[in-house]
Design a protein around this motif. Sequence first.
Motif, PDB file in Angstrom:
ATOM      1  N   GLU A  95       0.830  -1.201   0.000  1.00 25.18           N
ATOM      2  CA  GLU A  95       0.000   0.000   0.000  1.00 25.18           C
ATOM      3  C   GLU A  95       0.870   1.258   0.000  1.00 25.18           C
ATOM      4  N   MET A  96       1.941   1.256   0.797  1.00 23.90           N
ATOM      5  CA  MET A  96       2.835   2.408   0.858  1.00 23.90           C
ATOM      6  C   MET A  96       3.572   2.588  -0.467  1.00 23.90           C
ATOM      7  N   ALA A  97       3.939   1.495  -1.114  1.00 21.51           N
ATOM      8  CA  ALA A  97       4.622   1.575  -2.405  1.00 21.51           C
ATOM      9  C   ALA A  97       3.714   2.203  -3.456  1.00 21.51           C
ATOM     10  N   LYS A  98       2.439   1.836  -3.445  1.00 18.34           N
ATOM     11  CA  LYS A  98       1.485   2.420  -4.394  1.00 18.34           C
ATOM     12  C   LYS A  98       1.318   3.917  -4.160  1.00 18.34           C
ATOM     13  N   ASP A  99       1.276   4.312  -2.881  1.00 20.85           N
ATOM     14  CA  ASP A  99       1.144   5.734  -2.566  1.00 20.85           C
ATOM     15  C   ASP A  99       2.366   6.511  -3.049  1.00 20.85           C
ATOM     16  N   ARG A 100       3.560   5.920  -2.827  1.00 17.68           N
ATOM     17  CA  ARG A 100       4.780   6.586  -3.277  1.00 17.68           C
ATOM     18  C   ARG A 100       4.792   6.725  -4.800  1.00 17.68           C
ATOM     19  N   GLU A 101       4.365   5.681  -5.500  1.00 14.99           N
ATOM     20  CA  GLU A 101       4.325   5.721  -6.967  1.00 14.99           C
ATOM     21  C   GLU A 101       3.360   6.794  -7.448  1.00 14.99           C
ATOM     22  N   SER A 102       2.205   6.882  -6.799  1.00 14.21           N
ATOM     23  CA  SER A 102       1.227   7.908  -7.163  1.00 14.21           C
ATOM     24  C   SER A 102       1.801   9.300  -6.933  1.00 14.21           C
ATOM     25  N   ALA A 103       2.430   9.499  -5.786  1.00 14.65           N
ATOM     26  CA  ALA A 103       3.000  10.807  -5.471  1.00 14.65           C
ATOM     27  C   ALA A 103       4.078  11.183  -6.482  1.00 14.65           C
ATOM     28  N   SER A 104       4.916  10.231  -6.844  1.00 12.13           N
ATOM     29  CA  SER A 104       5.981  10.498  -7.809  1.00 12.13           C
ATOM     30  C   SER A 104       5.409  10.850  -9.178  1.00 12.13           C
ATOM     31  N   PHE A 105       4.400  10.098  -9.622  1.00  4.88           N
ATOM     32  CA  PHE A 105       3.780  10.343 -10.925  1.00  4.88           C
ATOM     33  C   PHE A 105       3.124  11.716 -10.970  1.00  4.88           C
ATOM     34  N   LEU A 106       2.342  12.054  -9.952  1.00  2.00           N
ATOM     35  CA  LEU A 106       1.611  13.316  -9.949  1.00  2.00           C
ATOM     36  C   LEU A 106       2.553  14.509  -9.866  1.00  2.00           C
ATOM     37  N   THR A 107       3.632  14.356  -9.110  1.00  3.99           N
ATOM     38  CA  THR A 107       4.613  15.439  -9.029  1.00  3.99           C
ATOM     39  C   THR A 107       5.258  15.688 -10.386  1.00  3.99           C
ATOM     40  N   ALA A 108       5.602  14.605 -11.096  1.00  3.69           N
ATOM     41  CA  ALA A 108       6.186  14.740 -12.430  1.00  3.69           C
ATOM     42  C   ALA A 108       5.195  15.389 -13.395  1.00  3.69           C
ATOM     43  N   GLU A 109       3.929  15.014 -13.313  1.00  2.00           N
ATOM     44  CA  GLU A 109       2.908  15.605 -14.172  1.00  2.00           C
ATOM     45  C   GLU A 109       2.768  17.108 -13.908  1.00  2.00           C
ATOM     46  N   ALA A 110       2.815  17.497 -12.635  1.00  4.52           N
ATOM     47  CA  ALA A 110       2.677  18.909 -12.283  1.00  4.52           C
ATOM     48  C   ALA A 110       3.830  19.738 -12.836  1.00  4.52           C
ATOM     49  N   ASN A 111       4.976  19.124 -13.012  1.00  8.30           N
ATOM     50  CA  ASN A 111       6.140  19.824 -13.558  1.00  8.30           C
ATOM     51  C   ASN A 111       6.251  19.697 -15.074  1.00  8.30           C
ATOM     52  N   GLY A 112       5.254  19.105 -15.715  1.00 10.43           N
ATOM     53  CA  GLY A 112       5.323  18.863 -17.149  1.00 10.43           C
ATOM     54  C   GLY A 112       5.426  20.124 -17.990  1.00 10.43           C
ATOM     55  N   TYR A 113       4.914  21.236 -17.475  1.00  6.22           N
ATOM     56  CA  TYR A 113       4.955  22.486 -18.242  1.00  6.22           C
ATOM     57  C   TYR A 113       6.384  22.957 -18.499  1.00  6.22           C
ATOM     58  N   ILE A 114       7.321  22.483 -17.696  1.00  7.14           N
ATOM     59  CA  ILE A 114       8.712  22.908 -17.849  1.00  7.14           C
ATOM     60  C   ILE A 114       9.268  22.480 -19.202  1.00  7.14           C
ATOM     61  N   TYR A 115       8.847  21.324 -19.707  1.00  4.83           N
ATOM     62  CA  TYR A 115       9.315  20.879 -21.023  1.00  4.83           C
ATOM     63  C   TYR A 115       8.884  21.866 -22.102  1.00  4.83           C
ATOM     64  N   ALA A 116       7.636  22.333 -21.999  1.00  5.35           N
ATOM     65  CA  ALA A 116       7.143  23.311 -22.971  1.00  5.35           C
ATOM     66  C   ALA A 116       7.919  24.618 -22.865  1.00  5.35           C
ATOM     67  N   CYS A 117       8.269  25.027 -21.638  1.00  4.29           N
ATOM     68  CA  CYS A 117       9.066  26.244 -21.465  1.00  4.29           C
ATOM     69  C   CYS A 117      10.425  26.099 -22.143  1.00  4.29           C
ATOM     70  N   CYS A 118      11.031  24.933 -22.020  1.00  4.43           N
ATOM     71  CA  CYS A 118      12.328  24.698 -22.654  1.00  4.43           C
ATOM     72  C   CYS A 118      12.206  24.682 -24.170  1.00  4.43           C
ATOM     73  N   LEU A 119      11.143  24.079 -24.682  1.00  2.68           N
ATOM     74  CA  LEU A 119      10.916  24.108 -26.126  1.00  2.68           C
ATOM     75  C   LEU A 119      10.772  25.544 -26.612  1.00  2.68           C
ATOM     76  N   ARG A 120      10.090  26.357 -25.835  1.00  4.20           N
ATOM     77  CA  ARG A 120       9.880  27.746 -26.245  1.00  4.20           C
ATOM     78  C   ARG A 120      11.210  28.492 -26.373  1.00  4.20           C
ATOM     79  N   VAL A 121      12.086  28.346 -25.388  1.00  2.81           N
ATOM     80  CA  VAL A 121      13.309  29.145 -25.439  1.00  2.81           C
ATOM     81  C   VAL A 121      14.247  28.678 -26.552  1.00  2.81           C
ATOM     82  N   VAL A 122      14.309  27.361 -26.809  1.00  5.16           N
ATOM     83  CA  VAL A 122      15.182  26.929 -27.906  1.00  5.16           C
ATOM     84  C   VAL A 122      14.587  27.325 -29.253  1.00  5.16           C
ATOM     85  N   ALA A 123      13.237  27.403 -29.324  1.00  4.93           N
ATOM     86  CA  ALA A 123      12.607  27.905 -30.548  1.00  4.93           C
ATOM     87  C   ALA A 123      12.866  29.396 -30.719  1.00  4.93           C
ATOM     88  N   GLN A 124      12.771  30.139 -29.626  1.00  7.67           N
ATOM     89  CA  GLN A 124      13.036  31.572 -29.693  1.00  7.67           C
ATOM     90  C   GLN A 124      14.467  31.858 -30.160  1.00  7.67           C
TER      91      GLN A 124
END
Length: 364
Positions: free
Chosen positions: A29-58
């Motif tokens: 149960e604790m392993a599943k919670d940790r996996e969920s927390a890790s996944f959701l945290t990564a998803e919340a930071n997903g916008y950073i990839y778009a920011c990086c794409l923007r600056v290299v395009a600029q």
Amino acid sequence: MGIFSGRRSQGALHYSTPSPGMRQALAEEMAKDRESASFLTAEANGYIYACCLRVVAQLGVADLLADGPVHVRHLAERVSADELALYRVLRLLATRGIVRETDSGVFVLMERGASLRSDSKFSVREGILAATTPAIYRAGGELLHALTTGEPAVNHVFGEPLFDYFASHPTEGAEFHTGMGQYSVIESANFVRECRLPETGTVVDVGGGQGSLLLMILQRHRGLHGVLFDLPHVIAHHRLGELEDSNRWTTVGGSFFDSLPAGDTYVIQYVLHNWDDPRCVEILRNCRRGLAPGGRVIIHDMIVPPGNEPDQSKVLDIVMLSIVTGRERTQHEFEQLLHAAGLRIVTITPPTLGALSTIEAEAL
């Protein structure tokens, strides 16, 4: 009672020891919670990839990598960037296969990143700039307003609709419209390649902007006459002059909510998703009124598929939620719009390239 339960016996408190099975269940149960927390945290930071794409395009970094590997020091010098900062951005994009670090500080452009080049046949450099323009990001950050009021978040952020904001901020507006035009050109090429059009008659490009789609249609179908319809200030910058025969096209300025020129075929690409249902019905009714007997209305737009699988239309739908009154629609929702306008679907062709489906409709 919990796993570690207690009981009193003759004044003393005794604790039962969890069984191996109970300890295993707790660990899982604790392993599943940790996996969920890790996944959701990564998803919340997903916008950073778009920011990086923007600056290299600029900065046009992909163009500098066109001829092979380049050290980040030389890239930074060419684009007037901080070397370490640029390295960190490229290092992250390398995790997505856009570039690759082949040696310490040396990067090469990968196939996945090829369309970042401005000279790519299907370049999306300007499109990325449009998708990541600060106005769009700020509206996305206030998505709660759209959820609680049903109004575009951009209205809350700027106090006016998106296109009014762009009109008063021409630099941002130009970035957005140019980028959207780039996406439109790519989808127009797919449309002309895949869509069946009559050999003769008049085709009206509804809300056709500068006429990229209509130009491609007329170049491929030499028996057709084209009418480019959009607001007067938009069609003032049309491209139809690139067609050698000026007798094969006409431009008409106006609002598609008022009326449309008569035609045998109406083409509507990337238009209906900007508007709510009543406004879409107005546009389609005007198509129906001007449609010649046996004519077709052809919609080139995204169709949201059913189910839980990821799809680009579901992402863009949330963008639309934050910036305009429209949305991406399911097949059933398109059927309802068309029926309300006196039309019915004849065929639907899913995309083989690009993201837009082709919906052909006729009069009821």
